[in-house]
Structure formats: structure tokens, C-alpha cells
Design an enzyme around this catalytic site. Structure first.
Site, PDB file in Angstrom:
ATOM      1  N   GLN A 134     -10.596   0.449  -2.193  1.00 55.92           N
ATOM      2  CA  GLN A 134     -10.841  -0.762  -2.980  1.00 55.92           C
ATOM      3  C   GLN A 134     -12.041  -1.562  -2.480  1.00 55.92           C
ATOM      4  OE1 GLN A 134      -6.335  -1.722  -2.793  1.00 55.92           O
ATOM      5  NE2 GLN A 134      -7.042  -2.662  -4.680  1.00 55.92           N
ATOM      6  N   GLU A 153       2.231  -7.343   2.492  1.00 59.98           N
ATOM      7  CA  GLU A 153       1.332  -7.795   1.428  1.00 59.98           C
ATOM      8  C   GLU A 153       2.053  -8.864   0.648  1.00 59.98           C
ATOM      9  OE1 GLU A 153      -0.400  -5.002  -1.363  1.00 59.98           O
ATOM     10  OE2 GLU A 153      -0.810  -3.553   0.234  1.00 59.98           O
ATOM     11  N   ASN A 157       1.156   3.686   2.221  1.00 58.44           N
ATOM     12  CA  ASN A 157       1.283   2.421   1.525  1.00 58.44           C
ATOM     13  C   ASN A 157       2.020   2.600   0.203  1.00 58.44           C
ATOM     14  OD1 ASN A 157       0.333  -0.457   0.920  1.00 58.44           O
ATOM     15  ND2 ASN A 157      -0.356   0.693  -0.878  1.00 58.44           N
ATOM     16  N   GLU A 158       3.152   1.904   0.056  1.00 60.95           N
ATOM     17  CA  GLU A 158       3.859   1.797  -1.223  1.00 60.95           C
ATOM     18  C   GLU A 158       4.128   3.142  -1.907  1.00 60.95           C
ATOM     19  OE1 GLU A 158       1.868  -1.079  -3.684  1.00 60.95           O
ATOM     20  OE2 GLU A 158       2.295  -2.720  -2.327  1.00 60.95           O
ATOM     21  N   GLU A 199      -9.546  -3.293  -8.183  1.00 59.09           N
ATOM     22  CA  GLU A 199      -8.092  -3.277  -8.380  1.00 59.09           C
ATOM     23  C   GLU A 199      -7.688  -2.051  -9.214  1.00 59.09           C
ATOM     24  OE1 GLU A 199      -5.740  -4.785  -6.896  1.00 59.09           O
ATOM     25  OE2 GLU A 199      -4.089  -4.256  -8.203  1.00 59.09           O
ATOM     26  N   PHE A 214      -7.609 -10.587  -6.908  1.00 57.51           N
ATOM     27  CA  PHE A 214      -6.581 -10.971  -5.940  1.00 57.51           C
ATOM     28  C   PHE A 214      -7.173 -11.647  -4.703  1.00 57.51           C
ATOM     29  CE2 PHE A 214      -3.941  -8.106  -8.368  1.00 57.51           C
ATOM     30  CZ  PHE A 214      -2.643  -8.543  -8.150  1.00 57.51           C
TER      31      PHE A 214
END
Ligand SMILES: *[C@@H]1O[C@H](CO)[C@@H](O)[C@H](O)[C@H]1NC(C)=O
Ligand SMILES: *[C@@H]1O[C@H](CO)[C@@H](O)[C@H](O)[C@H]1NC(C)=O
Ligand SMILES: *[C@@H]1O[C@H](CO)[C@@H](O)[C@H](O)[C@H]1NC(C)=O
Ligand SMILES: *[C@@H]1O[C@H](CO)[C@@H](O)[C@H](O)[C@H]1NC(C)=O
Ligand SMILES: *[C@@H]1O[C@H](CO)[C@@H](O)[C@H](O)[C@H]1NC(C)=O
Ligand SMILES: *[C@@H]1O[C@H](CO)[C@@H](O)[C@H](O)[C@H]1NC(C)=O
Ligand SMILES: *[C@@H]1O[C@H](CO)[C@@H](O)[C@H](O)[C@H]1NC(C)=O
Ligand SMILES: *[C@@H]1O[C@H](CO)[C@@H](O)[C@H](O)[C@H]1NC(C)=O
Ligand SMILES: *[C@@H]1O[C@H](CO)[C@@H](O)[C@H](O)[C@H]1NC(C)=O
Length: 587
Positions: A128, A488, A274-275, A545, A554
Site C-alpha cells: 500500500q 489496527e 495479516n487478517e 487502499e 485512512f
């Protein structure tokens, strides 16, 4: 001639995203471990009778096509942040009286504090922010390819340049340090370290991340590294289907070995993946762009999840062996789940939603070594069971409960009811069979659960009132005696990307109020005994994003993406976030 036609055969298949059964071996062997990154290979004598070399440049040319470069292509030194940039904005007005559930008074509450060693920080992710996608030997990732799938990416944006953090990280870290931020969480680009996802290691990438880490340490900022933030190396996606194949387990662990070995002397905090709920639920990637036809569409997320559990847990074990003083986890995500009504069916829907989201990964890792009953009932019809040894490796493979905890939402039973949904694999909510909403029930007036973020982040609402209950739930359900960390949280100011005047952009009231209330809600939970080690706000600046590109923001800093120098400016919300620690952190 002969080997040239083999190359084009393999690459044409790869580029078309065709299944590579039978061809897989060819591409693999075309990248002997002895291949050097500059393309002048030492031929692996055990490879093809007619050997050939696929180098990084070939992958870019044949799989991705042209990419853009920034105007700045050498590392920029940090310039001191001008003191004029460090003046906080006038405070927003906050109600001086309690207006509702756990709504804090604005004067300092003496019952609240963050301990001295509480690490508060900011987070970003390699794809990103870095840009410089082809620089210094990086191989392409799935996201370089996705950005070029027609119709996938908003406004055809690419991350070819994005924040140009690859060259501007010194300035970025200086700007974080200037606001006394204690921790910086970044992710490492797997395909920079290993351009093919496995095999040769790219020393230029090692040198780059070494300097990122050393720059953090020079500024007194704690570096925290995530190994995988969605940017699967394209070579392993195309050869075996990335996370759909168990082949990835060994490749991920070998990548982790390199990262731990090269950076672990200075990085104590590590996140493996991540996630996984998000990236596994997005298998198959758009319209089966990257295919593995042998796995039915609906089963693909669970193959991904199984391979994540294996890869994460083995990397954890290796990391603890190599770095006994490390803190290693993976990053879970999801909002707090509130039953829409008091009905039994809605309570069941909430439980099923936890089970098929957070519990999918957290139950094996924190509770049992295996899936919860609801997930297991479903996946045991197609996934192989974990072995006893695998369950032992999975259980306990996290030192903290790291959760990306942005928001909250309501859950309720499907229209057909839970039982009918479970009996009908064509129900759109199958197999979780839990419906979700961002508005209160009609009986409660259909109000939103909280202020909406940008329409391009429809999942996100300011629901900070629910945070104390949320943190209690995570601690009581999974964390046990391990600390929580909120890895986060953040907010997309509505329509911010449409604003054109710099002062308007820098004054971001909804995001500011989100951070204000979020920190106080966290303090409430901590004062009630929830053990929280730290928190990381997303994100320290505007960035790419994913499929929304630059259309949704963000950042706690604005970045002018139309200027060649990509200047950065603090928004009001960054000062709001920092102020919670100025007031409440023990010195
Ligand atoms: C790739 O080739 C290496 C060396 O020949 C071999 O050890 C490995 O098993 C192969 N991997 C796959 C996925 O075929
Ligand atoms: C390529 O890299 C290898 C190993 O670093 C080195 O020995 C070789 O001289 C390089 N070749 C060229 C053409 O730069
Ligand atoms: C201060 O914090 C305590 C503990 O969270 C809370 O019970 C109390 O309501 C707070 N006081 C005010 C005035 O907000
Ligand atoms: C994106 O690219 C496609 C294909 O080249 C083109 O048809 C479309 O108009 C582009 N969209 C925008 C917003 O530029
Ligand atoms: C597709 O997935 C199946 C099931 O995991 C696996 O057996 C097969 O090898 C995979 N195909 C490729 C090309 O990776
Ligand atoms: C962890 O411990 C090892 C051995 O004592 C040390 O070399 C290393 O610097 C430590 N790592 C961190 C991040 O503190
Ligand atoms: C749920 O029950 C509680 C008390 O048991 C009540 O206060 C609340 O209004 C009910 N909520 C709904 C949505 O029915
Ligand atoms: C989920 O809820 C929405 C809103 O109430 C409803 O329109 C939709 O039909 C529900 N979906 C299912 C599959 O029950
Ligand atoms: C961003 O930079 C462009 C080009 O210099 C300029 O026209 C525009 O006003 C800037 N935007 C803001 C919000 O400062």
C-alpha cells in the site's frame, strides 16, 4: 529455439491464469536455486534437459507489462520536521456531560492510565505504501497483477508509485518520531526478499529493510514487522495457487526463516499473516483470475485458512526457536458482533458469526489446536483433518491476541431461519448462516450503529461505545492470560478524497472524534482489568487502499499524490491520537 518455445508455453499459461497441472514442474525447474537475480544463471544440472532461466525482469515483462516510476528513485535523507508543522489544531468540542453508554467526561479521568511500557504506534503495509514495484530485484505479487485486471481496480489506479515509501522511508519515520509515536508496524514484501516466493534471496531487499529497521532504532521508534500483508508472490500464485495449496506452507516458513534470521536481532515484535479472514474469504480472487479448478469455489477460503494455520504455526515455532525473546502473533480482524434483537435465533447467529470469523483461526490457535464444532462440521466434508502433531504446533502459537478492531455490527438469523439455511447450500449466507446489518432493528428506529465512514468503506462505522464490551469479549474468549493488542483501528473520513482544499483535508472531525472516543473506550476497558499491551492506528498516512486505490483515505497524514514529491501533511486526527497518550500515559 526449442527452449524459447517452452518458455513461451509456460508463460502464456501463467499469464492466462490457466491451471498449471503438469506445467508446474516446468516453471519450478526453470528457476533453479542457483539462479542469480541478474539473470546470468548458473544452470542447475538436474533441471530440464533443455534448461532455461526465468528471471525477475522476464516475469515483469511477461506477466505484468509496463509499470510507472516515481520522479524520486534514490533514497531521500530526512529533513527536520518544521516546528510550524507540529502545532496541534484547536480541540474539537466534546460534550462535558455523560450522554450515554460509557461516554467519558472531557476532563482527565484519574481512574484511567496507559502504563509506561504500553506501545502505541501506527501501521502501514508494504504494497500500500512502498511503490518502486520493480526496483532492486522485487518480483511481482498478485496485487501488481490484480491492479491490471480490467474493472477490478477503482479508476485503474496502480500502486506502482503510491507513497514512494521505498525511497522516502527515512522522512516517513522522522515524521512519525516527531510526534513521539513509540512503534511503527510495517510489512515486508515477500516478493522483494524472494522474487519467486521461494528460492533465491534478494540481498538488495535485505539491505533495504535493514535500513528501515535501523532508521526506526535511530529515532527511538520500536520496529514491528508483518511477514505477509496480502501480497502473495505472483510466481507461487501462478504455479500452485498460492494459499490454496499446501505447498505454500514450506515456502512461507522458509521466507520466515530468512526474515527472522536477518532482522530478528533488532525486531522483537513479529506478525506472521495479516487478517486471514479477509484474504482467505477473498479466494477465489476476482472471477477466478488465479485458478485452481480442482477446488470448488465455496471451499477455497477454507483451503486457504487451513494452509494459513499450518504456515503460521510452523513459522511461530521457528521464530521462537530462533528468537527466544520475540513476541510473535498473527493479526485477526473483525468487528464486535451485537445481536439485532433479543431472540434466541439472533443469539445463535452471533455465535455462528464468531465461529466462522474470529473463531476460525482463534479457536485452533488459542483454545484447542483444531476448528470449533460449527466450522469443523462444514470443513470436515472436504478438508483433511489436522494430525495430532499439527494440532500441537497450532495450539498456543501466539504470544499476544492481536486484533484489528475497527467497528461493530449487528447479526441476526437468515430470513429462512438458521436450520433451513444449514440444510440449503445455495443460501447466500451458507455455511455461517448469520446475516448482518449496520442499522438497529426497525423497532429501534433503523438508526445506523454509528456514524458511517466513507461510502467506499461500507463496513466501517464509528461504534466506539461498544469497544469496552468488545475487548472484554476477546480477552475472556480467547486471550486468557496473554495480553491483547489492538493492531489496527482507524477511520475513513467520508468523502475526503473529493476535497480539494488543503486546510479542509487536514481538519478531519469524524476521524478525530473516532480516535478521541476509541482511546477513552480502551482506557475504560483497561481500568476494568483488560490487559492490553499496545495499539497501532491505521494508518500513518493516506495510501493505496487495495481495490479502492486512492478513492478512500485512512491516513492521519494527507499525501498529495498528484505532486511529484508526494508531500506529507499531518491531519488533526494525528494530534488527537497522540493527545490521549500525552494525557494518560505514565511517564
Ligand atoms: C521444485 O524443484 C525442486 C528442485 O528440483 C524440488 O526439490 C521441489 O520439490 C520442486 N517443487 C515443486 C513444487 O515442484
Ligand atoms: C551476476 O551476479 C553474480 C553473483 O552475484 C556475479 O558473479 C556475476 O558477475 C553477475 N553478472 C553480471 C553480468 O553482472
Ligand atoms: C472515569 O473512569 C471510570 C472507570 O472507567 C468510569 O467509571 C467513570 O465513569 C469515569 N468518569 C467520568 C467522569 O467519565
Ligand atoms: C480503465 O481501463 C479500461 C481498459 O483499458 C478502460 O476501458 C476504462 O475506461 C479505464 N477507466 C478509467 C476510469 O480510466
Ligand atoms: C489444486 O488444489 C488441489 C487440492 O489441494 C491440489 O491437489 C492440486 O495440486 C492443486 N493444483 C495445483 C495446480 O496446485
Ligand atoms: C534477542 O536476544 C538475542 C540473544 O540474546 C539478541 O542477540 C537479540 O538482539 C535480541 N533481540 C531483540 C530484538 O532484542
Ligand atoms: C433486550 O432485553 C433487554 C432486557 O432484557 C431490554 O432492555 C432491551 O430493550 C431488549 N432489546 C431489544 C432489542 O429487544
Ligand atoms: C439478510 O438481511 C437483509 C436485510 O434484512 C435481507 O434483505 C436479506 O434477504 C437477508 N438475507 C438472507 C439470505 O436471509
Ligand atoms: C496537490 O498538488 C497539486 C499539484 O501541485 C495542486 O494543484 C493541488 O492543489 C494540491 N492539492 C492540495 C489539496 O494541496
Amino acid at each position: 529455439m526449442a527452449f524459447l518455445s517452452i518458455i513461451s508455453l509456460v508463460l502464456a499459461a501463467v499469464a492466462a491464469g490457466e491451471p498449471l497441472l503438469g506445467k508446474r514442474q516446468a516453471l519450478n525447474q526453470s528457476i533453479p536455486a542457483t539462479t542469480t537475480l541478474n539473470g546470468s544463471a548458473t544452470i542447475n544440472p538436474t533441471a530440464f534437459a533443455m534448461p532455461f532461466v526465468l528471471n525477475v525482469e522476464d516475469m515483469w515483462d511477461l506477466l505484468i507489462g509496463p509499470v510507472s516510476s516515481a520522479s524520486i528513485t534514490t533514497t531521500v535523507s530526512a529533513t527536520p520536521v518544521p516546528s510550524s508543522s507540529l502545532i496541534p489544531p484547536p480541540p474539537l468540542y466534546y460534550s462535558p456531560f455523560p450522554t450515554g453508554q460509557q461516554y467519558p467526561m472531557e476532563s482527565k479521568n484519574e481512574s484511567w492510565s496507559f502504563p509506561k511500557d504500553f506501545w502505541w504506534g501506527v501501521a502501514g503495509a508494504a504494497f500500500q505504501i512502498e511503490g518502486a514495484v520493480k526496483a532492486e530485484g522485487r518480483g511481482p505479487s498478485v496485487w501488481d497483477a490484480l491492479g491490471r485486471v480490467t474493472g477490478f481496480e477503482s479508476n485503474n489506479y496502480t500502486a506502482d508509485i503510491t507513497n514512494n515509501n521505498y525511497y522516502m522511508y527515512k522522512q516517513d519515520i522522522a515524521r512519525i518520531a516527531a510526534l513521539s509515536v513509540k512503534a511503527y508496524s510495517f510489512s515486508i514484501s515477500w516478493s522483494r526478499i524472494m522474487p519467486f516466493g521461494s528460492g533465491p534471496v534478494n540481498e538488495e531487499a535485505i539491505a533495504h529493510y535493514n535500513d528501515v529497521i535501523n532508521t526506526c532504532l535511530e529515532y527511538g521508534v520500536i520496529p514491528m514487522a508483518t511477514l505477509y500483508h496480502w501480497d502473495t508472490p505472483l510466481a507461487i500464485q501462478d504455479t500452485y495457487g498460492g494459499w490454496l495449496s499446501e505447498n505454500i506452507v514450506n515456502d512461507f516458513v522458509e521466507y520466515a526463516r530468512v526474515a527472522f534470521g536477518r532482522f530478528g536481532d533488532r525486531v522483537q515484535y513479529w506478525f506472521t499473516v495479516n487478517e486471514p479472514i479477509v484474504f482467505c474469504d477473498q479466494y477465489p480472487l476476482p472471477a477466478q483470475y488465479f485458478k485452481n479448478f480442482t477446488i470448488p469455489y465455496q471451499h477455497q477460503p477454507y483451503y486457504c485458512g487451513q494452509n494459513v494455520l499450518l504456515a503460521h504455526s510452523q513459522a511461530y515455532g521457528l521464530g521462537k526457536q530462533m528468537m527466544p525473546n520475540s513476541t510473535i502473533s498473527y493479526k485477526n480482524n473483525g468487528g464486535y458482533k451485537v445481536p439485532l434483537t433479543n431472540s434466541t435465533a439472533d443469539a445463535q447467529a452471533v455465535q455462528r458469526a464468531w465461529d466462522f470469523n474470529e473463531g476460525w483461526f482463534s479457536d485452533p490457535i488459542f483454545l484447542t489446536g483444531d476448528y470449533n464444532d460449527n466450522v469443523k462440521t462444514y470443513v470436515s466434508t472436504f478438508l483433511r483433518p489436522f494430525t495430532t502433531a499439527e494440532k500441537q504446533t497450532i495450539l498456543g502459537s501466539a504470544d499476544i491476541y492481536a486484533h484489528d478492531a475497527y467497528t461493530a455490527q449487528f447479526y441476526f438469523a437468515p430470513d429462512a431461519g438458521i436450520e433451513a439455511c444449514l440444510a440449503d447450500t445455495t443460501n447466500p449466507l451458507y455455511p455461517a448462516c448469520a446475516n448482518t446489518s449496520y442499522t438497529y432493528s426497525a423497532a429501534d428506529g433503523n438508526w445506523l450503529i454509528g456514524a458511517a465512514a466513507d461510502p467506499l468503506a461500507p463496513w466501517l462505522h464509528k461504534a466506539t461505545d461498544w469497544l469496552p464490551a468488545f475487548l472484554h469479549y476477546l480477552a475472556d474468549t480467547w486471550a486468557g492470560d496473554k495480553p491483547l493488542a489492538v493492531t489496527e483501528f482507524g477511520f475513513a473520513e467520508p468523502f475526503e478524497a473529493d476535497k480539494t482544499l488543503l486546510p479542509d483535508i487536514l481538519f478531519d472531525p469524524v476521524r478525530s472524534s473516532y480516535f478521541h472516543d476509541y482511546m477513552r473506550a480502551m482506557l475504560v476497558a483497561m481500568s476494568e482489568g483488560v490487559n492490553i499491551a499496545g495499539c497501532l492506528a491505521w494508518s500513518f498516512y493516506d495510501n493505496f487502499e487495495w481495490a479502492s486505490g486512492f478513492s478512500v483515505r485512512f491516513g492521519m497524514q494527507y499525501v498529495n499524490f498528484t505532486e511529484d514529491t508526494l508531500p506529507r501533511y499531518y491531519k488533526a486526527s494525528f494530534f488527537e491520537y497522540k493527545s490521549a497518550f500525552d494525557i494518560y500515559q505514565e511517564k
